[in-house]
Design an enzyme around this catalytic site. Structure first.
Site, mmCIF file in Angstrom:
data_model
loop_
_atom_site.group_PDB
_atom_site.id
_atom_site.type_symbol
_atom_site.label_atom_id
_atom_site.label_comp_id
_atom_site.label_asym_id
_atom_site.label_seq_id
_atom_site.Cartn_x
_atom_site.Cartn_y
_atom_site.Cartn_z
ATOM 1 N N ASP A 116 0.587 -1.206 0.360
ATOM 2 C CA ASP A 116 0.081 0.008 0.320
ATOM 3 C C ASP A 116 0.631 1.507 0.082
ATOM 4 O OD1 ASP A 116 -2.269 -1.082 -0.074
ATOM 5 O OD2 ASP A 116 -2.994 -1.023 1.491
ATOM 6 N N GLY A 117 1.777 1.443 0.576
ATOM 7 C CA GLY A 117 2.796 2.017 0.576
ATOM 8 C C GLY A 117 3.140 2.661 -0.408
ATOM 9 N N ALA B 1 -6.379 2.818 8.975
ATOM 10 C CA ALA B 1 -4.673 2.794 9.178
ATOM 11 C C ALA B 1 -4.094 3.705 10.631
ATOM 12 C CB ALA B 1 -3.847 3.597 8.264
ATOM 13 N N ARG C 235 -4.145 18.324 22.786
ATOM 14 C CA ARG C 235 -2.763 17.618 23.809
ATOM 15 C C ARG C 235 -3.290 15.809 23.514
ATOM 16 N NH1 ARG C 235 -1.546 18.031 28.796
ATOM 17 N NH2 ARG C 235 0.933 18.651 29.463
#
Length: 305
Positions: A67-68, A178, A164
């Site tokens: 996928d990358g 993801a 935060r």
């Protein structure tokens, strides 16, 4: 179709797959090109070109990896989207469809335009004045040991609060499986148009995912007391140790074109992969995903006592 661009996994051995493509291209008198940095990884018949020209000159792209690699191919063609065919060499792929043995038939179907296009949206981002795109997500991540990401959220110019947290993830529907999911965000149907903002390990401020319309403009602005922040785009570091600035994010439809030969089969494979994300199947659903031979054996087994 006259030319194909190859997008290679940065470290895995792609020799076998490139060889299949090269032999097919020779038989069909099609040209192949690859970025110049990868010329040592391909046969001499594959033309090396500058990285920014591969997607411009090719009629379609072939992503060889997981996928990358697929996301990188989509990003490379975002200004002039081209069909991208994914060949699987990764461990877990939600975007790729084709296994190496299926390549010759897939390439012939690509040539004859016997396929469908699955359109993907991206996030068009202005990161402190630099333009970037992300098909999965963009994330503001604290540097270890340096405190927390502290940032305000504004939507269409209206401020809504602050975060935060350890990381702040903005994702597309595709990217909802993801980093956003790992941070506790919801799964969004790929058929939906939406943007999800999810804090990871929130300590104060907004502590749940916010789902926004694709037509709303998002601004994240670092507060003066924020830790140094790493900006990641689809998991790649884009900016390191930012301590101030803003990230403006908008949703761009139809920014990527993924080749699909069998959408139903692809959907079934993704169903199976989703079980790795703790989404359980009914027994009969699992049975339907078994190969035919195993299904026949299962029917022949005697019932349990």
């Amino acid at each position: 179709m006259s030319g194909l661009g190859l997008v290679l996994h940065p470290t895995r051995d792609v020799t076998e797959v490139v060889g299949i493509i090269e032999r097919w291209a020779t038989r069909h008198h099609k040209s192949l090109m690859v970025r110049a940095e990868d010329k040592h990884r391909v046969p001499a018949s594959v033309e090396p070109v500058p990285e920014d020209e591969v997607a411009v000159r090719a009629d379609a792209l072939i992503s060889i990896g997981g996928d990358g690699t697929m996301l990188g191919a989509l990003r490379s063609a975002v200004l002039d989207p081209k069909p991208v065919l994914g060949v699987h060499l990764g461990r877990l792929g939600f975007l790729v469809e084709i296994e190496p043995p299926e390549l010759p038939e897939a390439l012939s179907r690509l040539l004859s335009k016997d396929f469908t296009i699955e359109s993907h949206a991206c996030l068009a981002c202005d990161v402190c004045g630099d333009d970037v795109v992300a098909f999965n997500d963009i994330a503001l991540v604290r540097q270890p040991g340096s405190g927390f990401v502290t940032a305000t959220l504004a939507v269409d110019g209206q401020q809504y609060g602050y975060y935060r947290c350890d990381a702040l993830v903005v994702s597309t529907p595709t990217g909802s499986t993801a980093y956003s999911y790992a941070a506790g965000g919801p799964l969004i149907s790929p058929a939906a148009d939406a943007v999800v903002v999810t804090p990871s390990a929130p300590m104060a401020g907004i502590s749940r995912s916010v789902v926004l319309s694709p037509d709303e403009k998002i601004r994240l602005e670092l507060e003066p007391n924020s830790s140094a922040v790493v900006v990641e785009m689809d998991g790649l570091v884009f900016r390191d140790a930012a301590t101030e600035g803003t990230v403006d994010i908008s949703y761009r439809r139809d920014a990527g074109l993924v080749v699909r030969f069998d959408p139903l089969r692809y959907q079934e494979r993704n169903q199976l992969k989703m079980t790795l994300l703790d989404l359980p199947f009914l027994p009969e659903q699992l049975s339907e995903l078994l190969p035919d031979e195993l299904r026949r054996r299962q029917r022949e087994l005697p019932p349990p006592c």
